[in-house]
Scaffold this motif. Structure first.
Motif, PDB file in Angstrom:
ATOM      1  N   ALA A  99      25.658  47.707  36.468  1.00 35.94           N
ATOM      2  CA  ALA A  99      26.307  48.233  37.676  1.00 35.94           C
ATOM      3  C   ALA A  99      27.047  47.127  38.425  1.00 35.94           C
ATOM      4  O   ALA A  99      28.103  47.360  39.022  1.00 35.94           O
ATOM      5  N   LYS A 100      26.502  45.913  38.390  1.00 32.72           N
ATOM      6  CA  LYS A 100      27.123  44.786  39.092  1.00 32.72           C
ATOM      7  C   LYS A 100      28.449  44.375  38.466  1.00 32.72           C
ATOM      8  O   LYS A 100      29.272  43.733  39.122  1.00 32.72           O
TER       9      LYS A 100
ATOM     10  N   HIS B 272      23.282  54.345  42.266  1.00 28.75           N
ATOM     11  CA  HIS B 272      24.535  53.929  41.627  1.00 28.75           C
ATOM     12  C   HIS B 272      25.648  54.972  41.768  1.00 28.75           C
ATOM     13  O   HIS B 272      26.662  54.864  41.063  1.00 28.75           O
TER      14      HIS B 272
ATOM     15  N   ALA C  36      35.534  47.862  34.185  1.00 35.78           N
ATOM     16  CA  ALA C  36      34.372  47.066  33.781  1.00 35.78           C
ATOM     17  C   ALA C  36      34.721  46.247  32.545  1.00 35.78           C
ATOM     18  O   ALA C  36      35.535  46.672  31.718  1.00 35.78           O
TER      19      ALA C  36
ATOM     20  N   PRO D  65      33.160  51.462  31.218  1.00 34.93           N
ATOM     21  CA  PRO D  65      32.731  52.273  32.359  1.00 34.93           C
ATOM     22  C   PRO D  65      32.147  53.624  31.942  1.00 34.93           C
ATOM     23  O   PRO D  65      31.186  54.114  32.553  1.00 34.93           O
TER      24      PRO D  65
ATOM     25  N   THR E 265      27.977  55.548  43.970  1.00 34.23           N
ATOM     26  CA  THR E 265      29.311  55.037  44.333  1.00 34.23           C
ATOM     27  C   THR E 265      30.001  54.430  43.113  1.00 34.23           C
ATOM     28  O   THR E 265      31.233  54.525  42.988  1.00 34.23           O
ATOM     29  N   VAL E 266      29.219  53.825  42.218  1.00 35.84           N
ATOM     30  CA  VAL E 266      29.785  53.277  40.978  1.00 35.84           C
ATOM     31  C   VAL E 266      30.272  54.419  40.082  1.00 35.84           C
ATOM     32  O   VAL E 266      31.377  54.375  39.523  1.00 35.84           O
TER      33      VAL E 266
ATOM     34  N   GLY F 249      36.484  50.960  39.449  1.00 41.31           N
ATOM     35  CA  GLY F 249      35.902  51.583  38.270  1.00 41.31           C
ATOM     36  C   GLY F 249      36.116  50.835  36.973  1.00 41.31           C
ATOM     37  O   GLY F 249      35.628  51.262  35.922  1.00 41.31           O
TER      38      GLY F 249
ATOM     39  N   VAL G 252      30.726  46.522  37.269  1.00 38.48           N
ATOM     40  CA  VAL G 252      31.770  47.521  37.503  1.00 38.48           C
ATOM     41  C   VAL G 252      32.502  47.180  38.798  1.00 38.48           C
ATOM     42  O   VAL G 252      31.878  46.981  39.845  1.00 38.48           O
ATOM     43  N   GLN G 253      33.812  47.118  38.740  1.00 35.24           N
ATOM     44  CA  GLN G 253      34.624  46.764  39.893  1.00 35.24           C
ATOM     45  C   GLN G 253      34.817  47.973  40.827  1.00 35.24           C
ATOM     46  O   GLN G 253      34.584  49.111  40.422  1.00 35.24           O
ATOM     47  N   PRO G 254      35.238  47.738  42.067  1.00 41.45           N
ATOM     48  CA  PRO G 254      35.422  48.848  43.009  1.00 41.45           C
ATOM     49  C   PRO G 254      36.376  49.933  42.516  1.00 41.45           C
ATOM     50  O   PRO G 254      36.251  51.095  42.911  1.00 41.45           O
TER      51      PRO G 254
END
Length: 464
Positions: free
Chosen positions: A124-125, A207, A133, A184, A209-210, A131, A127-129
């Motif tokens: 999860a860390k 998670h 990865a 993703p 929001t991810v 979406g 994945v960028q804002p």
């Protein structure tokens, strides 16, 4: 080394080897007596021997497959979870992958679900804002991380010395090969499988929001008058030696599976997004059938743009269409039958090496300019090698659709390992080119299928 220690200790007739991030960690391992080390090893053998009633070939395959899965669970010098490792060739810098982790965790859902939960939190860390990865997330400690960053900077500054910048598209310090098209989607599927197995819905809330960022990303990647996301021309999904572009069946199977997962997981949490995902998945199924089915083979387009260039050979990675119900059950059975006749080498008399496993692609790619590195050679790497993790996924689909005939895919690759003296589950192989990495985590898939469906199913003959 600046970032780790290896200690070799001769004690009587024993030779003991310890490693650690620090000298203290390495020396602490040597506190174990030789007798304790041997006893732990014996206990571990029993833990991995989960089909003691199977014939020796099947039994040893399952044992070594489970070993590959359990040994992928890494911990740091303080005992904290440090990701699922891919294999021996993927250890420095230490990193964990989205796609490798997804397939590796299939038996761990039964054997070590807490490791799957912790893997999800690590991924999860990455994945960028928006979406996006990377292929994997780098997990090194400060010393090794600094050494790696120095190497990357030097290789980019001096490409002639290092042959090429390593790795490509390394955009952030935590990224191993940024912006992979499938990563993703695997994160969403990871979360869905974990919740299905454990009922731990707290991880979905943690998670969401991810998940939402990933969903928005792929909905925005659709072409005109379509819901299917278009892949840019690059080599950034599992077939990372092939410049696939446009509609890619493998990625579209993952996409439909991810949208179905969002619809299920978000039903109460985010009804509006869940409904949008559900409608998108159903429209995607209609488009896939209309645009990608190849009547001549019974399969689906590998990649391309209908009306322009398409690569329409059979590829085993289009199994995602079946696994995630992106095509009907009837079409899935047809696809599996096509694989049986053309990708199972025992039935394909056109390829020159006899019966040696299940090819990942046949015939070889048509357009040489789409290929690089190992895949440029027919029957090598993504161009026709046997990948045990795809063997397992193929065997599972045969069993899930009641076709039987899974044993060849489950064991033929392992027979090759034994014949060649390869230690444990390999990454891939083909007769003229040898093998990939040893102790490959996702090569646990055949073992996972045997545990899930049982020995009778695994050994069953093909249904007529």
């Amino acid at each position: 080394m600046a970032w780790g220690v290896l200690i070799v200790d001769a004690l009587g007739s024993d030779l003991r080897i310890a490693v650690g991030a620090s000298r203290d960690e390495g020396e602490k391992a040597l506190d174990l007596t030789s007798q304790a080390i041997i006893a732990e090893a014996a206990e571990y053998v029993v833990r991995c021997d989960l089909t003691p009633d199977a014939d020796p070939l099947m039994r040893s395959m399952v044992s070594q497959g489970i070993h590959a899965a359990l040994s992928s669970i890494r911990r740091d010098e303080n005992g904290a979870f440090a990701g699922l490792a891919a294999g021996q060739a993927y250890s420095a810098p230490a990193r964990t992958y989205y796609r490798d982790g997804y397939w590796t965790m299939q038996p761990l859902l039964m054997l070590a679900p807490e490791a799957v939960r912790d893997e999800i939190r690590i991924l999860a860390k990455g994945v960028q804002p928006d979406g996006e990865a990377p292929s994997g997330v780098i997990l090194t400690g400060p010393a090794q991380s600094q050494a790696w960053q120095h190497f990357v900077a030097d290789s980019k500054a001096n490409p002639k010395t290092h042959k090429r910048a390593v790795p490509e598209y390394h955009n952030r310090p935590q990224d191993w090969w940024s912006d992979h098209f499938d990563s993703p989607l695997f994160f969403v599927l990871f979360l869905n499988d974990y919740v299905s197995a454990t009922k731990d819905f707290a991880e979905v809330e943690r998670h969401w929001t991810v998940v939402k960022a990933i969903t928005d990303r792929y909905l925005s990647l659709a072409g005109p008058d379509s819901v299917l996301p278009l892949k840019p021309r690059n080599d950034r999904d599992w077939a990372d030696n092939v410049y696939r572009e446009g509609l890619v069946s493998y990625d579209l199977g993952l996409f439909v599976g991810a949208m179905d997962a969002v619809a299920r997981l978000g039903e109460d949490l985010d009804p509006k997004l869940a409904e949008r995902a559900r409608k998108t998945a159903n429209l995607a199924r209609e488009e896939i059938e209309a645009k990608l089915f190849v009547p001549a083979t019974g399969g689906y387009v590998d990649y391309g743009t209908p009306g322009a260039f398409v690569e329409d050979h059979l590829v085993l990675d289009s199994l995602t269409l079946s696994r995630f119900a992106a095509i009907s059950g009837q079409k899935a059975v047809g696809l599996l039958s096509a694989f049986e006749s053309k990708l199972e080498t025992r039935h394909n008399q056109e390829q020159p090496y006899g019966s040696w496993g299940v090819m990942c692609a046949y015939p070889p790619f048509k357009r040489q300019s789409d290929l690089r590195s190992k895949t440029a050679f027919p029957y090598r790497y993504h161009n026709g090698s046997d990948w045990p993790y795809w063997d397992g996924a193929y065997a599972e689909e045969r069993l899930r659709h009641g076709l039987g005939g899974a044993r060849y895919a489950l064991t033929r690759w392992w027979q090759t390992c034994l014949d060649n003296g390869w230690i444990g589950a390999v990454e891939y192989f083909s007769p003229p080119y040898g093998r990939g990495s040893l102790l490959q985590g996702w090569s646990t898939m055949p073992a996972a299928v045997v545990l899930k469906y049982g020995l009778d199913a695994a050994n069953s003959e093909p249904m007529s």
